[in-house]
Motif scaffolding. Sequence first.
Motif, PDB file in Angstrom:
ATOM      1  N   VAL A 131      52.953  49.594  68.713  1.00  0.00           N
ATOM      2  CA  VAL A 131      53.877  49.989  67.655  1.00  0.00           C
ATOM      3  C   VAL A 131      54.866  48.837  67.519  1.00  0.00           C
ATOM      4  O   VAL A 131      55.415  48.363  68.508  1.00  0.00           O
ATOM      5  N   ALA A 132      55.057  48.364  66.310  1.00  0.00           N
ATOM      6  CA  ALA A 132      55.772  47.101  66.102  1.00  0.00           C
ATOM      7  C   ALA A 132      56.991  47.277  65.211  1.00  0.00           C
ATOM      8  O   ALA A 132      56.980  48.056  64.258  1.00  0.00           O
ATOM      9  N   TRP A 133      58.040  46.501  65.533  1.00  0.00           N
ATOM     10  CA  TRP A 133      59.236  46.457  64.705  1.00  0.00           C
ATOM     11  C   TRP A 133      59.500  45.056  64.147  1.00  0.00           C
ATOM     12  O   TRP A 133      60.430  44.870  63.372  1.00  0.00           O
ATOM     13  N   ALA A 134      58.693  44.062  64.534  1.00  0.00           N
ATOM     14  CA  ALA A 134      58.905  42.701  64.046  1.00  0.00           C
ATOM     15  C   ALA A 134      57.571  41.992  63.847  1.00  0.00           C
ATOM     16  O   ALA A 134      56.582  42.310  64.510  1.00  0.00           O
ATOM     17  N   ASN A 135      57.579  41.036  62.926  1.00  0.00           N
ATOM     18  CA  ASN A 135      56.401  40.225  62.631  1.00  0.00           C
ATOM     19  C   ASN A 135      56.838  38.773  62.480  1.00  0.00           C
ATOM     20  O   ASN A 135      57.775  38.473  61.745  1.00  0.00           O
ATOM     21  N   ARG A 136      56.168  37.900  63.236  1.00  0.00           N
ATOM     22  CA  ARG A 136      56.464  36.469  63.193  1.00  0.00           C
ATOM     23  C   ARG A 136      57.944  36.184  63.430  1.00  0.00           C
ATOM     24  O   ARG A 136      58.572  35.377  62.741  1.00  0.00           O
ATOM     25  N   GLY A 137      58.512  36.885  64.400  1.00  0.00           N
ATOM     26  CA  GLY A 137      59.869  36.615  64.828  1.00  0.00           C
ATOM     27  C   GLY A 137      60.963  37.236  63.993  1.00  0.00           C
ATOM     28  O   GLY A 137      62.151  37.074  64.295  1.00  0.00           O
ATOM     29  N   GLN A 138      60.593  37.984  62.951  1.00  0.00           N
ATOM     30  CA  GLN A 138      61.578  38.603  62.076  1.00  0.00           C
ATOM     31  C   GLN A 138      61.357  40.117  62.007  1.00  0.00           C
ATOM     32  O   GLN A 138      60.211  40.572  62.055  1.00  0.00           O
ATOM     33  N   PRO A 139      62.444  40.910  61.908  1.00  0.00           N
ATOM     34  CA  PRO A 139      62.254  42.349  61.726  1.00  0.00           C
ATOM     35  C   PRO A 139      61.363  42.636  60.528  1.00  0.00           C
ATOM     36  O   PRO A 139      61.406  41.910  59.532  1.00  0.00           O
ATOM     37  N   LEU A 140      60.545  43.645  60.634  1.00  0.00           N
ATOM     38  CA  LEU A 140      59.702  44.029  59.507  1.00  0.00           C
ATOM     39  C   LEU A 140      60.543  44.283  58.261  1.00  0.00           C
ATOM     40  O   LEU A 140      61.633  44.861  58.337  1.00  0.00           O
ATOM     41  N   GLU A 141      60.044  43.853  57.127  1.00  0.00           N
ATOM     42  CA  GLU A 141      60.660  44.235  55.865  1.00  0.00           C
ATOM     43  C   GLU A 141      60.362  45.713  55.614  1.00  0.00           C
ATOM     44  O   GLU A 141      59.326  46.232  56.053  1.00  0.00           O
ATOM     45  N   PRO A 142      61.260  46.425  54.901  1.00  0.00           N
ATOM     46  CA  PRO A 142      61.006  47.839  54.626  1.00  0.00           C
ATOM     47  C   PRO A 142      59.643  48.097  54.003  1.00  0.00           C
ATOM     48  O   PRO A 142      58.957  49.071  54.357  1.00  0.00           O
ATOM     49  N   GLU A 143      59.201  47.214  53.093  1.00  0.00           N
ATOM     50  CA  GLU A 143      57.912  47.433  52.441  1.00  0.00           C
ATOM     51  C   GLU A 143      56.731  47.203  53.376  1.00  0.00           C
ATOM     52  O   GLU A 143      55.608  47.585  53.065  1.00  0.00           O
ATOM     53  N   HIS A 144      56.974  46.595  54.527  1.00  0.00           N
ATOM     54  CA  HIS A 144      55.922  46.382  55.520  1.00  0.00           C
ATOM     55  C   HIS A 144      56.041  47.352  56.698  1.00  0.00           C
ATOM     56  O   HIS A 144      55.339  47.191  57.689  1.00  0.00           O
ATOM     57  N   GLY A 145      56.917  48.354  56.577  1.00  0.00           N
ATOM     58  CA  GLY A 145      56.928  49.414  57.573  1.00  0.00           C
ATOM     59  C   GLY A 145      58.170  49.564  58.408  1.00  0.00           C
ATOM     60  O   GLY A 145      58.182  50.405  59.311  1.00  0.00           O
ATOM     61  N   PHE A 146      59.222  48.753  58.186  1.00  0.00           N
ATOM     62  CA  PHE A 146      60.444  48.905  58.965  1.00  0.00           C
ATOM     63  C   PHE A 146      60.951  50.352  58.874  1.00  0.00           C
ATOM     64  O   PHE A 146      60.911  50.939  57.800  1.00  0.00           O
ATOM     65  N   PRO A 147      61.365  50.939  59.992  1.00  0.00           N
ATOM     66  CA  PRO A 147      61.673  50.317  61.280  1.00  0.00           C
ATOM     67  C   PRO A 147      60.502  50.204  62.260  1.00  0.00           C
ATOM     68  O   PRO A 147      60.611  49.519  63.261  1.00  0.00           O
ATOM     69  N   LEU A 148      59.379  50.884  61.979  1.00  0.00           N
ATOM     70  CA  LEU A 148      58.289  50.888  62.955  1.00  0.00           C
ATOM     71  C   LEU A 148      56.964  51.159  62.260  1.00  0.00           C
ATOM     72  O   LEU A 148      56.879  52.041  61.411  1.00  0.00           O
ATOM     73  N   ARG A 149      55.950  50.384  62.654  1.00  0.00           N
ATOM     74  CA  ARG A 149      54.609  50.649  62.159  1.00  0.00           C
ATOM     75  C   ARG A 149      53.619  50.553  63.308  1.00  0.00           C
ATOM     76  O   ARG A 149      53.864  49.899  64.323  1.00  0.00           O
ATOM     77  N   LEU A 150      52.505  51.223  63.147  1.00  0.00           N
ATOM     78  CA  LEU A 150      51.391  51.095  64.071  1.00  0.00           C
ATOM     79  C   LEU A 150      50.635  49.813  63.732  1.00  0.00           C
ATOM     80  O   LEU A 150      50.535  49.437  62.570  1.00  0.00           O
ATOM     81  N   VAL A 151      50.119  49.133  64.753  1.00  0.00           N
ATOM     82  CA  VAL A 151      49.312  47.928  64.542  1.00  0.00           C
ATOM     83  C   VAL A 151      48.020  48.075  65.347  1.00  0.00           C
ATOM     84  O   VAL A 151      48.054  48.145  66.580  1.00  0.00           O
ATOM     85  N   VAL A 152      46.895  48.155  64.634  1.00  0.00           N
ATOM     86  CA  VAL A 152      45.572  48.294  65.254  1.00  0.00           C
ATOM     87  C   VAL A 152      44.702  47.174  64.697  1.00  0.00           C
ATOM     88  O   VAL A 152      43.954  47.359  63.733  1.00  0.00           O
ATOM     89  N   PRO A 153      44.779  45.982  65.275  1.00  0.00           N
ATOM     90  CA  PRO A 153      44.173  44.803  64.652  1.00  0.00           C
ATOM     91  C   PRO A 153      42.669  44.872  64.431  1.00  0.00           C
ATOM     92  O   PRO A 153      42.162  44.248  63.494  1.00  0.00           O
TER      93      PRO A 153
END
Length: 207
Positions: A131-153
Motif C-alpha cells: 500500500v503506497a503513499w508516494a511515487n518516485r519520491g513525491q506524495p501521490l497526487e490526488p488523481e493517482h490515489g492520495f492518500p493511499l493506493r494498493l500497488v500490485v505490479p
Amino acid sequence: MKLFGPRYPEEIATRIPPGQRLVKGWPVLHYGPIPTFDEATWDIEVFGLVENPYRLSYAELKSMHTPDVQADMHCVTGWTTLDNQWEGVSFRTLAEKAGVKPEAKWVIAHCDYGYTSDLSLDAMMDDDVLVAWANRGQPLEPEHGFPLRLVVPKRYAWKSAKWLRGLEFTAHNTRGFWEVRGYHIHADPWREERYSYQEGPRAELEP
C-alpha cells in the motif's frame, strides 16, 4: 499522449507485456470523483478472516514504512510505464500483523465511495505488493490515489485500487467494481487476462 518508437531495445522489450505500448508520463484513469482527505478522521481497516482485526490512522500506517519497491505498471487500456518507485508498507507486513486465518483465500480491497477490487491471497503475498503513499519520491497526487493506493505490479493496474480504506480477507471471492463489469478476475498482463470471457471454469479457485 506521446509514445516512444514502435521498436524497443531488447532489454526494454522484454519488460513490455503483449498488447502493451510504452508511454511517457503517467496517464490518469479512474471512475468517479476524487475523495477529500482529512488526516484527523482517515483510517484503514484490516479485517475479515484474521486473528487480530485492526484499524490504523495515517500516522500509524506511515510509521510502519518498509523498503521501497521499484516496479513497472501495465494498464489494461494498453499503456505501460517503467521503473516506478513506490514508497509505502508491504502488504505482507499488514497481513502478518493481522494474523491471516488458514481458510482465507482472497483479499477484497475496499476504497472510498464503495469501490472494490479483488485479488487472490496468493497474488497479494508477492514481495512487491504494497500500500503506497508516494511515487518516485513525491506524495501521490490526488488523481493517482492520495492518500493511499494498493500497488500490485504483476497485475493490470486497475487491480491497484486508488483511495484505499480497507483490506478484507475472505474464503470466497467477491468480484470488484470492474470485475462485475466484464474484466478478468486475475488480470495477469503477461497472459493478457483482460476480460472475464477469457476465464476458465476454475477461475474462482485459482490463485
